[in-house]
Design an enzyme around this catalytic site. Structure first.
Site, PDB file in Angstrom:
ATOM      1  N   LYS A  96      18.996 -37.478  13.404  1.00  0.00           N
ATOM      2  CA  LYS A  96      17.561 -37.364  13.703  1.00  0.00           C
ATOM      3  C   LYS A  96      17.135 -38.445  14.701  1.00  0.00           C
ATOM      4  O   LYS A  96      16.363 -38.192  15.624  1.00  0.00           O
ATOM      5  CB  LYS A  96      16.728 -37.582  12.433  1.00  0.00           C
ATOM      6  CG  LYS A  96      16.646 -36.415  11.467  1.00  0.00           C
ATOM      7  CD  LYS A  96      15.821 -36.886  10.250  1.00  0.00           C
ATOM      8  CE  LYS A  96      15.767 -35.883   9.145  1.00  0.00           C
ATOM      9  NZ  LYS A  96      14.971 -34.712   9.459  1.00  0.00           N
TER      10      LYS A  96
ATOM     11  N   GLU B  90      19.897 -57.587   0.666  1.00  0.00           N
ATOM     12  CA  GLU B  90      18.551 -57.362   0.143  1.00  0.00           C
ATOM     13  C   GLU B  90      18.626 -57.090  -1.354  1.00  0.00           C
ATOM     14  O   GLU B  90      17.616 -56.730  -1.962  1.00  0.00           O
ATOM     15  CB  GLU B  90      17.848 -56.237   0.897  1.00  0.00           C
ATOM     16  CG  GLU B  90      18.460 -54.874   0.756  1.00  0.00           C
ATOM     17  CD  GLU B  90      17.619 -53.808   1.438  1.00  0.00           C
ATOM     18  OE1 GLU B  90      18.055 -53.348   2.491  1.00  0.00           O
ATOM     19  OE2 GLU B  90      16.541 -53.454   0.918  1.00  0.00           O
TER      20      GLU B  90
ATOM     21  N   CYS C 192      17.423 -54.025   5.306  1.00  0.00           N
ATOM     22  CA  CYS C 192      18.736 -53.668   5.859  1.00  0.00           C
ATOM     23  C   CYS C 192      19.025 -54.360   7.189  1.00  0.00           C
ATOM     24  O   CYS C 192      20.127 -54.265   7.723  1.00  0.00           O
ATOM     25  CB  CYS C 192      18.828 -52.159   6.055  1.00  0.00           C
ATOM     26  SG  CYS C 192      18.386 -51.237   4.578  1.00  0.00           S
TER      27      CYS C 192
ATOM     28  N   SER D  66      13.523 -51.953   6.478  1.00  0.00           N
ATOM     29  CA  SER D  66      12.168 -51.555   6.082  1.00  0.00           C
ATOM     30  C   SER D  66      11.251 -52.757   5.939  1.00  0.00           C
ATOM     31  O   SER D  66      11.687 -53.869   5.641  1.00  0.00           O
ATOM     32  CB  SER D  66      12.217 -50.828   4.733  1.00  0.00           C
ATOM     33  OG  SER D  66      12.787 -49.569   4.902  1.00  0.00           O
TER      34      SER D  66
ATOM     35  N   THR E 114      20.622 -41.081  -2.303  1.00  0.00           N
ATOM     36  CA  THR E 114      20.997 -41.915  -1.153  1.00  0.00           C
ATOM     37  C   THR E 114      21.499 -43.289  -1.587  1.00  0.00           C
ATOM     38  O   THR E 114      21.523 -44.218  -0.787  1.00  0.00           O
ATOM     39  CB  THR E 114      19.811 -42.069  -0.158  1.00  0.00           C
ATOM     40  OG1 THR E 114      18.770 -42.835  -0.794  1.00  0.00           O
ATOM     41  CG2 THR E 114      19.253 -40.728   0.270  1.00  0.00           C
TER      42      THR E 114
ATOM     43  N   HIS F 235      21.619 -47.477  11.939  1.00  0.00           N
ATOM     44  CA  HIS F 235      21.505 -47.729  10.501  1.00  0.00           C
ATOM     45  C   HIS F 235      21.424 -46.363   9.814  1.00  0.00           C
ATOM     46  O   HIS F 235      20.658 -45.495  10.238  1.00  0.00           O
ATOM     47  CB  HIS F 235      20.257 -48.568  10.201  1.00  0.00           C
ATOM     48  CG  HIS F 235      19.950 -48.619   8.737  1.00  0.00           C
ATOM     49  ND1 HIS F 235      20.843 -49.114   7.827  1.00  0.00           N
ATOM     50  CD2 HIS F 235      18.866 -48.201   8.027  1.00  0.00           C
ATOM     51  CE1 HIS F 235      20.321 -49.003   6.609  1.00  0.00           C
ATOM     52  NE2 HIS F 235      19.124 -48.457   6.700  1.00  0.00           N
TER      53      HIS F 235
ATOM     54  N   ASN G  26      24.276 -45.321   1.065  1.00  0.00           N
ATOM     55  CA  ASN G  26      23.583 -46.411   1.753  1.00  0.00           C
ATOM     56  C   ASN G  26      24.145 -47.752   1.290  1.00  0.00           C
ATOM     57  O   ASN G  26      24.304 -47.990   0.087  1.00  0.00           O
ATOM     58  CB  ASN G  26      22.077 -46.345   1.451  1.00  0.00           C
ATOM     59  CG  ASN G  26      21.251 -47.167   2.436  1.00  0.00           C
ATOM     60  OD1 ASN G  26      21.808 -47.901   3.255  1.00  0.00           O
ATOM     61  ND2 ASN G  26      19.941 -47.027   2.369  1.00  0.00           N
TER      62      ASN G  26
ATOM     63  N   ASP H 162      20.046 -27.942  -4.690  1.00  0.00           N
ATOM     64  CA  ASP H 162      21.086 -27.197  -3.995  1.00  0.00           C
ATOM     65  C   ASP H 162      22.022 -28.235  -3.354  1.00  0.00           C
ATOM     66  O   ASP H 162      21.561 -29.117  -2.617  1.00  0.00           O
ATOM     67  CB  ASP H 162      20.407 -26.326  -2.921  1.00  0.00           C
ATOM     68  CG  ASP H 162      21.394 -25.468  -2.148  1.00  0.00           C
ATOM     69  OD1 ASP H 162      22.613 -25.673  -2.300  1.00  0.00           O
ATOM     70  OD2 ASP H 162      20.921 -24.612  -1.384  1.00  0.00           O
TER      71      ASP H 162
ATOM     72  N   SER I  21       8.849 -43.755   5.201  1.00  0.00           N
ATOM     73  CA  SER I  21       9.973 -44.570   5.677  1.00  0.00           C
ATOM     74  C   SER I  21      10.696 -43.904   6.847  1.00  0.00           C
ATOM     75  O   SER I  21      11.179 -44.579   7.751  1.00  0.00           O
ATOM     76  CB  SER I  21      10.941 -44.892   4.535  1.00  0.00           C
ATOM     77  OG  SER I  21      11.712 -43.759   4.167  1.00  0.00           O
TER      78      SER I  21
HETATM   79  N1  CAA Z   1      19.775 -26.616   2.269  1.00  0.00           N
HETATM   80  C1  CAA Z   1      19.808 -27.330   3.415  1.00  0.00           C
HETATM   81  N2  CAA Z   1      18.916 -28.323   3.699  1.00  0.00           N
HETATM   82  C2  CAA Z   1      17.966 -28.569   2.795  1.00  0.00           C
HETATM   83  C3  CAA Z   1      17.855 -27.845   1.598  1.00  0.00           C
HETATM   84  C4  CAA Z   1      18.834 -26.833   1.340  1.00  0.00           C
HETATM   85  N3  CAA Z   1      18.807 -26.109   0.224  1.00  0.00           N
HETATM   86  N4  CAA Z   1      16.825 -28.316   0.910  1.00  0.00           N
HETATM   87  C5  CAA Z   1      16.263 -29.306   1.641  1.00  0.00           C
HETATM   88  N5  CAA Z   1      16.956 -29.457   2.785  1.00  0.00           N
HETATM   89  C6  CAA Z   1      16.719 -30.415   3.872  1.00  0.00           C
HETATM   90  C7  CAA Z   1      15.264 -30.599   4.189  1.00  0.00           C
HETATM   91  O1  CAA Z   1      14.799 -29.610   5.096  1.00  0.00           O
HETATM   92  C8  CAA Z   1      15.257 -31.987   4.782  1.00  0.00           C
HETATM   93  O2  CAA Z   1      15.699 -31.944   6.104  1.00  0.00           O
HETATM   94  P1  CAA Z   1      14.675 -32.253   7.322  1.00  0.00           P
HETATM   95  O3  CAA Z   1      14.115 -33.616   7.066  1.00  0.00           O
HETATM   96  O4  CAA Z   1      15.552 -32.214   8.523  1.00  0.00           O
HETATM   97  O5  CAA Z   1      13.651 -31.205   7.253  1.00  0.00           O
HETATM   98  C9  CAA Z   1      16.332 -32.709   3.981  1.00  0.00           C
HETATM   99  O6  CAA Z   1      17.143 -31.691   3.392  1.00  0.00           O
HETATM  100  C10 CAA Z   1      15.766 -33.562   2.868  1.00  0.00           C
HETATM  101  O7  CAA Z   1      14.930 -32.758   2.118  1.00  0.00           O
HETATM  102  P2  CAA Z   1      13.564 -33.317   1.529  1.00  0.00           P
HETATM  103  O8  CAA Z   1      12.792 -34.032   2.582  1.00  0.00           O
HETATM  104  O9  CAA Z   1      12.902 -32.253   0.770  1.00  0.00           O
HETATM  105  O10 CAA Z   1      14.209 -34.396   0.521  1.00  0.00           O
HETATM  106  P3  CAA Z   1      13.575 -35.374  -0.476  1.00  0.00           P
HETATM  107  O11 CAA Z   1      12.146 -35.112  -0.778  1.00  0.00           O
HETATM  108  O12 CAA Z   1      14.508 -35.343  -1.631  1.00  0.00           O
HETATM  109  O13 CAA Z   1      13.602 -36.806   0.251  1.00  0.00           O
HETATM  110  C11 CAA Z   1      14.380 -38.728   1.381  1.00  0.00           C
HETATM  111  C12 CAA Z   1      14.551 -37.222   1.201  1.00  0.00           C
HETATM  112  C13 CAA Z   1      12.930 -39.031   1.771  1.00  0.00           C
HETATM  113  C14 CAA Z   1      15.291 -39.202   2.479  1.00  0.00           C
HETATM  114  C15 CAA Z   1      14.716 -39.421   0.035  1.00  0.00           C
HETATM  115  O14 CAA Z   1      16.086 -39.261  -0.221  1.00  0.00           O
HETATM  116  C16 CAA Z   1      14.391 -40.898   0.001  1.00  0.00           C
HETATM  117  O15 CAA Z   1      13.277 -41.289  -0.334  1.00  0.00           O
HETATM  118  N6  CAA Z   1      15.403 -41.774   0.332  1.00  0.00           N
HETATM  119  C17 CAA Z   1      15.223 -43.211   0.304  1.00  0.00           C
HETATM  120  C18 CAA Z   1      14.433 -43.728   1.486  1.00  0.00           C
HETATM  121  C19 CAA Z   1      15.216 -43.662   2.791  1.00  0.00           C
HETATM  122  O16 CAA Z   1      16.417 -43.556   2.814  1.00  0.00           O
HETATM  123  N7  CAA Z   1      14.465 -43.735   3.910  1.00  0.00           N
HETATM  124  C20 CAA Z   1      15.087 -43.751   5.214  1.00  0.00           C
HETATM  125  C21 CAA Z   1      14.309 -44.607   6.208  1.00  0.00           C
HETATM  126  S1  CAA Z   1      14.083 -46.248   5.521  1.00  0.00           S
HETATM  127  C22 CAA Z   1      15.544 -47.074   5.900  1.00  0.00           C
HETATM  128  O17 CAA Z   1      16.287 -46.652   6.719  1.00  0.00           O
HETATM  129  C23 CAA Z   1      15.856 -48.329   5.148  1.00  0.00           C
HETATM  130  C24 CAA Z   1      16.782 -48.027   4.048  1.00  0.00           C
HETATM  131  O18 CAA Z   1      17.985 -48.155   4.197  1.00  0.00           O
HETATM  132  C25 CAA Z   1      16.228 -47.567   2.781  1.00  0.00           C
END
Ligand code: CAA
Length: 395
Positions: A246, A83, A115, A312, A156, A237, A280, A33, A205
């Site tokens: 958040k 990185e 990062c 990370s 991302t 970041h 990112n 979505d 993460s």
């Molecule tokens: N409408 C509105 N919102 C929706 C939705 C919809 N239809 N479907 C899902 N969402 C929301 C979810 O509720 C969730 O929000 P909350 O966390 O507030 O509950 C959000 O959208 C994401 O949904 P999911 O958790 O289901 O998403 P995902 O499984 O696809 O994973 C992620 C999200 C973990 C961030 C993934 O994109 C990822 O692995 N990203 C890379 C890692 C990353 O960025 N980590 C961040 C910390 S590490 C860091 O900061 C270093 C760095 O730069 C990497």
């Protein structure tokens, strides 16, 4: 001693890559979505590099207008944080040194800790300038964030560079003491030398990021840091922009401050303008947030802004800066908007083809077609060398 002299960011320039994939286009093919992308993670589009763009071309492109304005006379150090390094031995900054015609007396080194690297570079630069206020340091942060296709991280991705000239009496932001520091050995996100994409435990993460924020904030307080209500806002970041909201909500909770979602939105939204359309950019992300904030609000003279850097693995730092009076005149707002706006839209099939194109690792001669829109490009690979060139202004 010069401990009281303000030292910090005197000039700040951003660049990104030449292609853009919107999350609306991505959603049509992943089946997600689009509201999940736009609202759930807070991303609208991602920058994608052409085959002739990389961390060097973006960084050189970001640094060029700074050097054009200030010259190289006072610079004796160039720090390159990344990185997504292109070589295990040679610092990417040496190519920038050559492309921008730096004098030989400028030393160059590359820094890495996910990062977080650019924040380490900024602090090291600040210390060098305190030691000799006549000197300036060029800090470059440049990354291409690339995750496995069809993985949760794919949405991302992004690419950008930030160039910062660090000097005494900075025109944009003086870096304050103290800093709050936090290091923890955690496997939340990493990239082994043999991989071109990161390995990530997404949920872990997010938790590791917030734990690091707690740790860095506590250390900041333990060293006499300001209370949160004396900090105008925080440039976090932004691995995806929703993370900043958040994080702020979390920090407010930890400090016992009452704030509803609208107040958090009001504080953080001005910092997300670039990251939500670029994606990112790892080391550059916090500094894209800073640029977005300063460009969105021209009433910040003398205000204290917080910066939270998370890399990370993990290392994190919380610190603040004092916005310089008259900072508006030093910003490059129009320039930044034009490099974002000039990106060429990608359709999903072309994006996939680009991602799946073979990488040249055999050391043979490969000439790369000219697709980059910036002032520098990777022209060829030859004898295991990367051959960069400046693009003539007329083409
Ligand atoms: N409408 C509105 N919102 C929706 C939705 C919809 N239809 N479907 C899902 N969402 C929301 C979810 O509720 C969730 O929000 P909350 O966390 O507030 O509950 C959000 O959208 C994401 O949904 P999911 O958790 O289901 O998403 P995902 O499984 O696809 O994973 C992620 C999200 C973990 C961030 C993934 O994109 C990822 O692995 N990203 C890379 C890692 C990353 O960025 N980590 C961040 C910390 S590490 C860091 O900061 C270093 C760095 O730069 C990497």
């Amino acid at each position: 001693m010069t401990a009281d002299l303000p030292v910090g960011i005197h000039d700040l320039a951003l660049r990104t890559s030449s292609l853009v994939l919107t999350h609306a286009e991505l959603a049509q093919h992943t089946g997600a979505d689009v509201v999940k992308y736009h609202e759930g993670i807070g991303q609208r589009s991602m920058s994608v590099p052409t085959a002739d763009e990389d961390i060097v071309t973006m960084a050189a492109d970001a640094a060029a207008p700074i050097i054009e304005l200030h010259g190289t006379d006072r610079i004796r150090t160039l720090l390159f944080a990344t990185e997504t390094s292109i070589d295990q031995s040679k610092a990417a900054g040496v190519y920038v040194h050559s492309l921008l015609d730096f004098p030989p007396y400028v030393r160059v080194v590359e820094l890495k800790q996910a990062c977080y690297g650019a924040t380490a570079a900024l602090q090291f630069a600040t210390a060098l300038v305190h030691q000799d206020p006549a000197q300036q340091v060029l800090v470059l942060a440049s990354d291409v964030a690339r995750y496995d296709l069809d993985s949760p991280g794919e949405a991302t991705q992004g690419a950008a560079a930030a160039a910062m000239l660090v000097s005494a009496d900075p025109a944009i932001l003086a870096i304050n003491t103290p800093s709050g520091l936090f290091t923890q050995d955690v496997m939340d996100f990493w990239r082994p030398n043999y991989r071109s994409t990161a390995v990530v435990d997404g949920k872990k993460s997010l938790y590791a990021y917030l734990q690091a924020l707690d740790g860095a904030w506590k250390d900041y307080q333990a060293h006499g840091g300001l209370p949160l209500d004396e900090i105008h806002t925080v440039c976090y970041h932004q691995p995806f922009t929703r993370m900043a909201f958040k994080a702020h909500q979390h920090l407010l909770g930890e400090t016992g401050t009452q704030a509803d979602a609208a107040a958090v939105d009001h504080a953080i939204a001005p910092t997300t303008g670039y990251n939500e359309i670029i994606g990112n950019s790892y080391t550059a992300s916090t500094y894209l947030a800073l640029a977005a904030l300063l460009e969105a609000d021209d009433t910040l003279d003398g205000q204290t802004v917080g910066l939270f850097s998370y890399g990370s693995g993990s290392v994190a730092e919380f610190f603040t800066g004092q916005v310089a009076p008259g900072y508006q005149a030093a910003l490059r707002t129009d320039d930044h908007r034009s490099v974002v706006d000039r990106r060429r839209p990608l359709d999903y099939d072309t994006y996939r083809q680009l991602r799946m194109a073979p990488t040249h690792t055999n050391g043979a001669h490969h000439t790369l077609p000219h697709h980059a829109q910036g002032a520098f490009r990777l022209a060829a690979l030859r004898d295991h060398q990367r051959i960069y060139e400046a693009v003539p202004a007329t083409t």
